[in-house]
Design a protein around this motif. Structure first.
Motif, mmCIF file in Angstrom:
data_model
loop_
_atom_site.group_PDB
_atom_site.id
_atom_site.type_symbol
_atom_site.label_atom_id
_atom_site.label_comp_id
_atom_site.label_asym_id
_atom_site.label_seq_id
_atom_site.Cartn_x
_atom_site.Cartn_y
_atom_site.Cartn_z
ATOM 1 N N HIS A 198 0.836 -1.205 0.000
ATOM 2 C CA HIS A 198 0.000 0.000 0.000
ATOM 3 C C HIS A 198 0.873 1.258 0.000
ATOM 4 O O HIS A 198 0.609 2.202 -0.747
ATOM 5 C CB HIS A 198 -0.932 0.004 1.219
ATOM 6 N N LEU A 199 1.903 1.272 0.838
ATOM 7 C CA LEU A 199 2.783 2.442 0.910
ATOM 8 C C LEU A 199 3.532 2.652 -0.398
ATOM 9 O O LEU A 199 3.715 3.790 -0.846
ATOM 10 C CB LEU A 199 3.754 2.302 2.081
ATOM 11 N N ARG A 200 3.958 1.565 -1.049
ATOM 12 C CA ARG A 200 4.623 1.682 -2.351
ATOM 13 C C ARG A 200 3.694 2.333 -3.369
ATOM 14 O O ARG A 200 4.064 3.269 -4.071
ATOM 15 C CB ARG A 200 5.057 0.298 -2.856
ATOM 16 N N LEU A 201 2.448 1.855 -3.420
ATOM 17 C CA LEU A 201 1.485 2.417 -4.366
ATOM 18 C C LEU A 201 1.150 3.862 -4.018
ATOM 19 O O LEU A 201 0.994 4.701 -4.917
ATOM 20 C CB LEU A 201 0.212 1.559 -4.413
ATOM 21 N N MET A 202 1.062 4.170 -2.751
ATOM 22 C CA MET A 202 0.777 5.553 -2.343
ATOM 23 C C MET A 202 1.898 6.494 -2.783
ATOM 24 O O MET A 202 1.627 7.612 -3.235
ATOM 25 C CB MET A 202 0.546 5.626 -0.835
ATOM 26 N N ARG A 203 3.145 6.047 -2.672
ATOM 27 C CA ARG A 203 4.265 6.879 -3.144
ATOM 28 C C ARG A 203 4.168 7.100 -4.652
ATOM 29 O O ARG A 203 4.379 8.209 -5.151
ATOM 30 C CB ARG A 203 5.600 6.232 -2.771
ATOM 31 N N GLU A 204 3.852 6.050 -5.379
ATOM 32 C CA GLU A 204 3.712 6.155 -6.842
ATOM 33 C C GLU A 204 2.593 7.130 -7.213
ATOM 34 O O GLU A 204 2.756 7.977 -8.089
ATOM 35 C CB GLU A 204 3.418 4.761 -7.406
ATOM 36 N N LEU A 205 1.449 7.000 -6.551
ATOM 37 C CA LEU A 205 0.321 7.895 -6.838
ATOM 38 C C LEU A 205 0.631 9.334 -6.446
ATOM 39 O O LEU A 205 0.206 10.279 -7.126
ATOM 40 C CB LEU A 205 -0.937 7.408 -6.123
ATOM 41 N N THR A 206 1.371 9.518 -5.371
ATOM 42 C CA THR A 206 1.743 10.872 -4.935
ATOM 43 C C THR A 206 2.658 11.525 -5.967
ATOM 44 O O THR A 206 2.513 12.713 -6.281
ATOM 45 C CB THR A 206 2.403 10.822 -3.547
ATOM 46 N N ARG A 207 3.603 10.753 -6.529
ATOM 47 C CA ARG A 207 4.462 11.287 -7.603
ATOM 48 C C ARG A 207 3.614 11.647 -8.828
ATOM 49 O O ARG A 207 3.791 12.714 -9.416
ATOM 50 C CB ARG A 207 5.530 10.261 -7.994
ATOM 51 N N ARG A 208 2.704 10.759 -9.203
ATOM 52 C CA ARG A 208 1.842 11.017 -10.369
ATOM 53 C C ARG A 208 0.994 12.252 -10.131
ATOM 54 O O ARG A 208 0.834 13.091 -11.017
ATOM 55 C CB ARG A 208 0.952 9.799 -10.641
ATOM 56 N N LYS A 209 0.466 12.380 -8.932
ATOM 57 C CA LYS A 209 -0.370 13.532 -8.584
ATOM 58 C C LYS A 209 0.428 14.831 -8.697
ATOM 59 O O LYS A 209 -0.067 15.824 -9.229
ATOM 60 C CB LYS A 209 -0.908 13.342 -7.166
#
Length: 174
Positions: free
Chosen positions: A122-133
Protein backbone atom coordinates in the motif's frame (compact mmCIF):
# COMPACT_ATOMS: atom_id res chain seq x y z
CA UNK A 1 -18.28 3.12 -15.12
CA UNK A 2 -20.75 2.78 -17.96
CA UNK A 3 -18.93 3.37 -21.23
CA UNK A 4 -22.19 3.94 -23.10
CA UNK A 5 -23.29 6.64 -20.66
CA UNK A 6 -19.86 8.23 -20.78
CA UNK A 7 -20.08 8.40 -24.57
CA UNK A 8 -23.55 9.91 -24.33
CA UNK A 9 -22.23 12.56 -21.97
CA UNK A 10 -19.37 13.38 -24.34
CA UNK A 11 -21.75 13.50 -27.32
CA UNK A 12 -24.11 15.80 -25.45
CA UNK A 13 -21.40 18.48 -25.61
CA UNK A 14 -21.06 18.09 -29.39
CA UNK A 15 -21.35 15.49 -32.16
CA UNK A 16 -18.13 13.53 -32.74
CA UNK A 17 -16.52 10.90 -34.91
CA UNK A 18 -15.57 7.62 -33.26
CA UNK A 19 -11.89 8.58 -33.31
CA UNK A 20 -12.62 11.93 -31.63
CA UNK A 21 -14.78 10.19 -29.03
CA UNK A 22 -11.95 7.77 -28.21
CA UNK A 23 -9.44 10.60 -27.94
CA UNK A 24 -11.73 12.61 -25.63
CA UNK A 25 -12.38 9.53 -23.48
CA UNK A 26 -8.68 8.66 -23.24
CA UNK A 27 -7.76 12.27 -22.37
CA UNK A 28 -10.40 12.59 -19.66
CA UNK A 29 -10.83 9.07 -18.24
CA UNK A 30 -8.48 6.54 -19.80
CA UNK A 31 -5.04 7.92 -19.11
CA UNK A 32 -3.85 4.73 -17.46
CA UNK A 33 -5.85 2.41 -19.72
CA UNK A 34 -6.67 3.78 -23.18
CA UNK A 35 -9.84 2.48 -24.76
CA UNK A 36 -9.45 0.00 -27.64
CA UNK A 37 -10.95 1.19 -30.95
CA UNK A 38 -13.03 -1.99 -31.22
CA UNK A 39 -14.76 -1.15 -27.95
CA UNK A 40 -15.51 2.38 -29.18
CA UNK A 41 -17.28 1.19 -32.31
CA UNK A 42 -19.06 -1.71 -30.59
CA UNK A 43 -20.43 0.73 -28.01
CA UNK A 44 -21.47 3.24 -30.68
CA UNK A 45 -23.20 0.46 -32.60
CA UNK A 46 -25.16 -0.55 -29.49
CA UNK A 47 -26.12 3.07 -28.75
CA UNK A 48 -27.22 3.51 -32.38
CA UNK A 49 -29.30 0.31 -32.27
CA UNK A 50 -30.97 1.47 -29.03
CA UNK A 51 -31.84 4.86 -30.50
CA UNK A 52 -29.64 6.82 -28.09
CA UNK A 53 -27.37 8.20 -30.82
CA UNK A 54 -27.78 8.83 -34.53
CA UNK A 55 -25.43 9.32 -37.43
CA UNK A 56 -25.32 13.09 -37.83
CA UNK A 57 -23.11 13.16 -40.93
CA UNK A 58 -21.11 10.86 -43.17
CA UNK A 59 -17.89 12.24 -44.62
CA UNK A 60 -15.61 10.63 -47.18
CA UNK A 61 -12.13 9.76 -45.93
CA UNK A 62 -8.94 8.14 -47.16
CA UNK A 63 -10.35 4.78 -46.01
CA UNK A 64 -13.92 4.02 -45.03
CA UNK A 65 -16.46 6.81 -44.75
CA UNK A 66 -16.30 8.67 -41.45
CA UNK A 67 -19.53 8.78 -39.47
CA UNK A 68 -20.19 11.60 -37.04
CA UNK A 69 -22.47 10.63 -34.16
CA UNK A 70 -24.88 12.86 -32.27
CA UNK A 71 -26.94 12.18 -29.17
CA UNK A 72 -30.72 11.84 -29.62
CA UNK A 73 -33.42 13.17 -27.29
CA UNK A 74 -33.74 9.65 -25.88
CA UNK A 75 -29.97 9.63 -25.29
CA UNK A 76 -30.17 12.95 -23.44
CA UNK A 77 -32.95 11.57 -21.23
CA UNK A 78 -30.94 8.39 -20.60
CA UNK A 79 -27.72 10.16 -19.63
CA UNK A 80 -29.66 12.62 -17.47
CA UNK A 81 -31.26 9.74 -15.55
CA UNK A 82 -27.85 8.05 -15.17
CA UNK A 83 -26.24 11.23 -13.83
CA UNK A 84 -29.06 11.65 -11.29
CA UNK A 85 -28.72 8.07 -10.01
CA UNK A 86 -26.28 7.71 -7.10
CA UNK A 87 -23.54 5.12 -7.36
CA UNK A 88 -23.73 2.32 -4.82
CA UNK A 89 -20.96 2.61 -2.25
CA UNK A 90 -18.54 -0.29 -2.54
CA UNK A 91 -18.07 -1.77 0.91
CA UNK A 92 -15.49 -4.53 1.04
CA UNK A 93 -17.50 -6.96 3.13
CA UNK A 94 -15.77 -9.98 1.58
CA UNK A 95 -12.15 -8.92 1.70
CA UNK A 96 -9.45 -11.23 0.37
CA UNK A 97 -7.01 -9.65 2.80
CA UNK A 98 -9.27 -10.45 5.78
CA UNK A 99 -9.54 -14.03 4.50
CA UNK A 100 -5.74 -14.31 4.32
CA UNK A 101 -5.37 -13.02 7.89
CA UNK A 102 -7.93 -15.50 9.24
CA UNK A 103 -6.40 -18.41 7.33
CA UNK A 104 -2.92 -17.50 8.57
CA UNK A 105 -4.24 -17.48 12.14
CA UNK A 106 -5.98 -20.81 11.68
CA UNK A 107 -2.76 -22.37 10.38
CA UNK A 108 -0.64 -20.83 13.17
CA UNK A 109 1.25 -18.77 10.62
CA UNK A 110 2.33 -15.22 11.45
CA UNK A 111 -0.72 -13.16 10.43
CA UNK A 112 1.19 -9.99 11.31
CA UNK A 113 3.51 -10.79 8.38
CA UNK A 114 0.51 -10.85 6.03
CA UNK A 115 -0.46 -7.38 7.29
CA UNK A 116 3.13 -6.08 7.05
CA UNK A 117 3.53 -7.27 3.46
CA UNK A 118 0.24 -5.62 2.53
CA UNK A 119 1.15 -2.39 4.35
CA UNK A 120 4.42 -2.21 2.39
CA UNK A 121 2.55 -2.68 -0.90
CA UNK A 122 0.00 0.00 0.00
CA UNK A 123 2.78 2.44 0.91
CA UNK A 124 4.62 1.68 -2.35
CA UNK A 125 1.49 2.42 -4.37
CA UNK A 126 0.78 5.55 -2.34
CA UNK A 127 4.27 6.88 -3.14
CA UNK A 128 3.71 6.15 -6.84
CA UNK A 129 0.32 7.90 -6.84
CA UNK A 130 1.74 10.87 -4.94
CA UNK A 131 4.46 11.29 -7.60
CA UNK A 132 1.84 11.02 -10.37
CA UNK A 133 -0.37 13.53 -8.58
CA UNK A 134 2.51 16.01 -8.26
CA UNK A 135 3.30 15.84 -11.96
CA UNK A 136 -0.30 15.71 -13.18
CA UNK A 137 -3.00 18.13 -14.14
CA UNK A 138 -6.19 18.63 -12.12
CA UNK A 139 -7.82 15.46 -13.49
CA UNK A 140 -4.79 13.38 -12.47
CA UNK A 141 -4.74 15.05 -9.07
CA UNK A 142 -8.41 14.27 -8.42
CA UNK A 143 -8.12 10.65 -9.60
CA UNK A 144 -4.99 10.13 -7.51
CA UNK A 145 -6.63 11.72 -4.47
CA UNK A 146 -9.56 9.32 -4.79
CA UNK A 147 -7.22 6.33 -4.86
CA UNK A 148 -5.03 7.71 -2.06
CA UNK A 149 -8.01 8.23 0.25
CA UNK A 150 -9.07 4.60 -0.30
CA UNK A 151 -5.53 3.39 0.38
CA UNK A 152 -5.40 5.49 3.57
CA UNK A 153 -8.60 3.83 4.76
CA UNK A 154 -7.07 0.42 4.02
CA UNK A 155 -3.98 1.38 6.03
CA UNK A 156 -6.18 2.35 8.99
CA UNK A 157 -7.85 -1.08 8.73
CA UNK A 158 -4.44 -2.79 8.62
CA UNK A 159 -3.37 -0.99 11.80
CA UNK A 160 -6.63 -1.78 13.58
CA UNK A 161 -6.44 -5.43 12.57
CA UNK A 162 -2.81 -5.67 13.71
CA UNK A 163 -3.83 -4.29 17.10
CA UNK A 164 -6.60 -6.90 17.37
CA UNK A 165 -4.75 -9.98 16.06
CA UNK A 166 -4.61 -11.72 19.43
CA UNK A 167 -8.34 -11.22 19.97
CA UNK A 168 -9.14 -12.36 16.41
CA UNK A 169 -6.94 -15.43 16.83
CA UNK A 170 -8.91 -16.47 19.93
CA UNK A 171 -12.23 -16.02 18.11
CA UNK A 172 -11.33 -17.92 14.94
CA UNK A 173 -9.66 -20.79 16.78
CA UNK A 174 -12.67 -21.60 19.01
Amino acid sequence: MSLGHTFLGLLEASPRHGYDLKRAYDDLFGRSRPLPFGQVYATLSRLLKNGLVEVDAVEPGAGPERKRYAITDAGVTDVQAWLAQPEAPEPYLQSTLYTKVVLALLADRPAADVLDIQRAEHLRLMRELTRRKGAGDLADQLICDHALFHLEADLRWLELTAARLDQLAKEVRR
